[in-house]
Write a protein that holds these residues in place. Sequence first.
Motif, mmCIF file in Angstrom:
data_model
loop_
_atom_site.group_PDB
_atom_site.id
_atom_site.type_symbol
_atom_site.label_atom_id
_atom_site.label_comp_id
_atom_site.label_asym_id
_atom_site.label_seq_id
_atom_site.Cartn_x
_atom_site.Cartn_y
_atom_site.Cartn_z
ATOM 1 N N SER A 31 42.428 30.107 20.455
ATOM 2 C CA SER A 31 43.133 31.350 20.799
ATOM 3 C C SER A 31 42.500 32.087 21.974
ATOM 4 O O SER A 31 42.877 33.226 22.268
ATOM 5 N N SER A 32 41.553 31.448 22.668
ATOM 6 C CA SER A 32 40.815 32.132 23.738
ATOM 7 C C SER A 32 41.733 32.680 24.824
ATOM 8 O O SER A 32 41.598 33.833 25.261
ATOM 9 N N PHE A 33 42.690 31.871 25.271
ATOM 10 C CA PHE A 33 43.568 32.310 26.360
ATOM 11 C C PHE A 33 44.509 33.420 25.899
ATOM 12 O O PHE A 33 44.808 34.354 26.647
ATOM 13 N N GLU A 34 45.002 33.315 24.673
ATOM 14 C CA GLU A 34 45.893 34.344 24.124
ATOM 15 C C GLU A 34 45.168 35.680 24.014
ATOM 16 O O GLU A 34 45.718 36.739 24.357
ATOM 17 N N ILE A 35 43.913 35.635 23.543
ATOM 18 C CA ILE A 35 43.119 36.864 23.426
ATOM 19 C C ILE A 35 42.872 37.455 24.807
ATOM 20 O O ILE A 35 42.976 38.668 25.015
ATOM 21 N N LEU A 36 42.561 36.589 25.775
ATOM 22 C CA LEU A 36 42.328 37.061 27.136
ATOM 23 C C LEU A 36 43.561 37.788 27.675
ATOM 24 O O LEU A 36 43.441 38.820 28.345
ATOM 25 N N SER A 56 41.783 26.464 36.071
ATOM 26 C CA SER A 56 40.596 26.303 35.236
ATOM 27 C C SER A 56 39.325 26.334 36.072
ATOM 28 O O SER A 56 39.308 25.871 37.219
ATOM 29 N N HIS A 57 38.279 26.921 35.504
ATOM 30 C CA HIS A 57 36.944 26.970 36.117
ATOM 31 C C HIS A 57 36.943 27.741 37.444
ATOM 32 O O HIS A 57 36.164 27.437 38.349
ATOM 33 N N ASP A 72 37.512 48.715 33.321
ATOM 34 C CA ASP A 72 36.517 48.109 34.206
ATOM 35 C C ASP A 72 37.193 47.074 35.090
ATOM 36 O O ASP A 72 38.196 46.454 34.697
ATOM 37 N N ARG A 73 36.676 46.912 36.293
ATOM 38 C CA ARG A 73 37.121 45.819 37.160
ATOM 39 C C ARG A 73 36.186 44.648 36.922
ATOM 40 O O ARG A 73 34.966 44.798 37.054
ATOM 41 N N VAL A 74 36.740 43.515 36.571
ATOM 42 C CA VAL A 74 35.929 42.388 36.098
ATOM 43 C C VAL A 74 36.368 41.082 36.756
ATOM 44 O O VAL A 74 37.413 41.014 37.422
ATOM 45 N N LEU A 75 35.559 40.058 36.544
ATOM 46 C CA LEU A 75 35.925 38.691 36.908
ATOM 47 C C LEU A 75 36.135 37.902 35.622
ATOM 48 O O LEU A 75 35.321 37.989 34.704
ATOM 49 N N ALA A 76 37.233 37.163 35.560
ATOM 50 C CA ALA A 76 37.503 36.347 34.369
ATOM 51 C C ALA A 76 37.646 34.891 34.783
ATOM 52 O O ALA A 76 38.104 34.574 35.882
ATOM 53 N N CYS A 77 37.247 34.015 33.869
ATOM 54 C CA CYS A 77 37.330 32.578 34.130
ATOM 55 C C CYS A 77 37.806 31.881 32.865
ATOM 56 O O CYS A 77 37.224 32.071 31.800
ATOM 57 N N ILE A 78 38.898 31.114 32.985
ATOM 58 C CA ILE A 78 39.302 30.272 31.866
ATOM 59 C C ILE A 78 38.792 28.860 32.123
ATOM 60 O O ILE A 78 38.720 28.408 33.268
ATOM 61 N N MET A 79 38.415 28.179 31.055
ATOM 62 C CA MET A 79 37.916 26.807 31.150
ATOM 63 C C MET A 79 38.640 25.981 30.096
ATOM 64 O O MET A 79 38.520 26.254 28.897
ATOM 65 N N ARG A 80 39.408 25.022 30.551
ATOM 66 C CA ARG A 80 40.241 24.236 29.639
ATOM 67 C C ARG A 80 39.463 23.076 29.021
ATOM 68 O O ARG A 80 38.703 22.387 29.689
ATOM 69 N N ASP A 89 38.760 25.140 24.442
ATOM 70 C CA ASP A 89 39.154 26.123 25.449
ATOM 71 C C ASP A 89 38.151 27.267 25.414
ATOM 72 O O ASP A 89 37.766 27.751 24.341
ATOM 73 N N MET A 90 37.728 27.705 26.602
ATOM 74 C CA MET A 90 36.741 28.788 26.687
ATOM 75 C C MET A 90 37.164 29.821 27.721
ATOM 76 O O MET A 90 37.929 29.526 28.645
ATOM 77 N N VAL A 91 36.635 31.024 27.546
ATOM 78 C CA VAL A 91 36.875 32.126 28.479
ATOM 79 C C VAL A 91 35.563 32.859 28.699
ATOM 80 O O VAL A 91 34.783 33.045 27.756
ATOM 81 N N GLU A 92 35.322 33.271 29.935
ATOM 82 C CA GLU A 92 34.214 34.186 30.222
ATOM 83 C C GLU A 92 34.759 35.373 30.991
ATOM 84 O O GLU A 92 35.565 35.221 31.902
ATOM 85 N N ILE A 93 34.327 36.574 30.594
ATOM 86 C CA ILE A 93 34.671 37.799 31.309
ATOM 87 C C ILE A 93 33.376 38.416 31.804
ATOM 88 O O ILE A 93 32.479 38.731 31.014
ATOM 89 N N HIS A 94 33.269 38.577 33.114
ATOM 90 C CA HIS A 94 32.074 39.130 33.740
ATOM 91 C C HIS A 94 32.322 40.608 34.038
ATOM 92 O O HIS A 94 33.002 40.952 35.007
ATOM 93 N N CYS A 95 31.788 41.458 33.175
ATOM 94 C CA CYS A 95 31.963 42.909 33.305
ATOM 95 C C CYS A 95 30.750 43.517 34.009
ATOM 96 O O CYS A 95 29.749 42.841 34.244
#
Length: 226
Positions: A31-36, A56-57, A72-80, A89-95
Amino acid sequence: MKIFCEEDTIVAVSTAPGEGAIGILRLSGSSSFEILSNIYRPLSRKNKRNMEALKSHKLQLGHLIIGGNNIDRVLACIMRAPRTYTGEDMVEIHCHGGPAILRAALEEAVKNGARCAEPGEFTKRAFLHGRIDLAQAESVAEIIKSKCIAGAKMSLKHLEGEFSNKLEKILCKARDLHAEIEVALDFPEEEVPPLKNKDIVKRGQEILKGLHSIITQSIDTRWVTE
């Protein structure tokens, strides 16, 4: 005893506690992408809500959304999956690394279906999905706990598979020798070149020497990293 469930999506703050320039929120699971999509909006007009359409990536600039508001203005990255650390599936949010922002982002992710990860659970999932073996999993902790560059360097070699590859070569030699001895004992009448005792001893000594080298290296690594 908890049972591993691939349906769970886990979340954790991956950076150290306290104030800092950057703080990273990490999710892993189906559910990582849905939550994002519920807590992040790309600045680009394209693919505002369709996280599946993001590359991806690749880091993408956007806003962290809490309670419907940009905070906040952030950077997000999805990784399939499967080309990720955990194999999921993974997600990182750089806040920005303010404790209040990271705490709010974590709580919002949980509200949207994630659960807080247990200590070491990302690495546990990497192991369970075959992304790393036990030796590599241990090396992750060794790198984190390294007190010097030499220790980190040695642990990195283990993480990249040097230790596992050496051990696998020794195990192959042991399995081959074991198989040849069994054949010689079970089928003495077959036209199989006889194994000489001195060859068995020599090959056995080579295997023991290799194991001794690995044990010594392991002890040296623990001594340097502690």
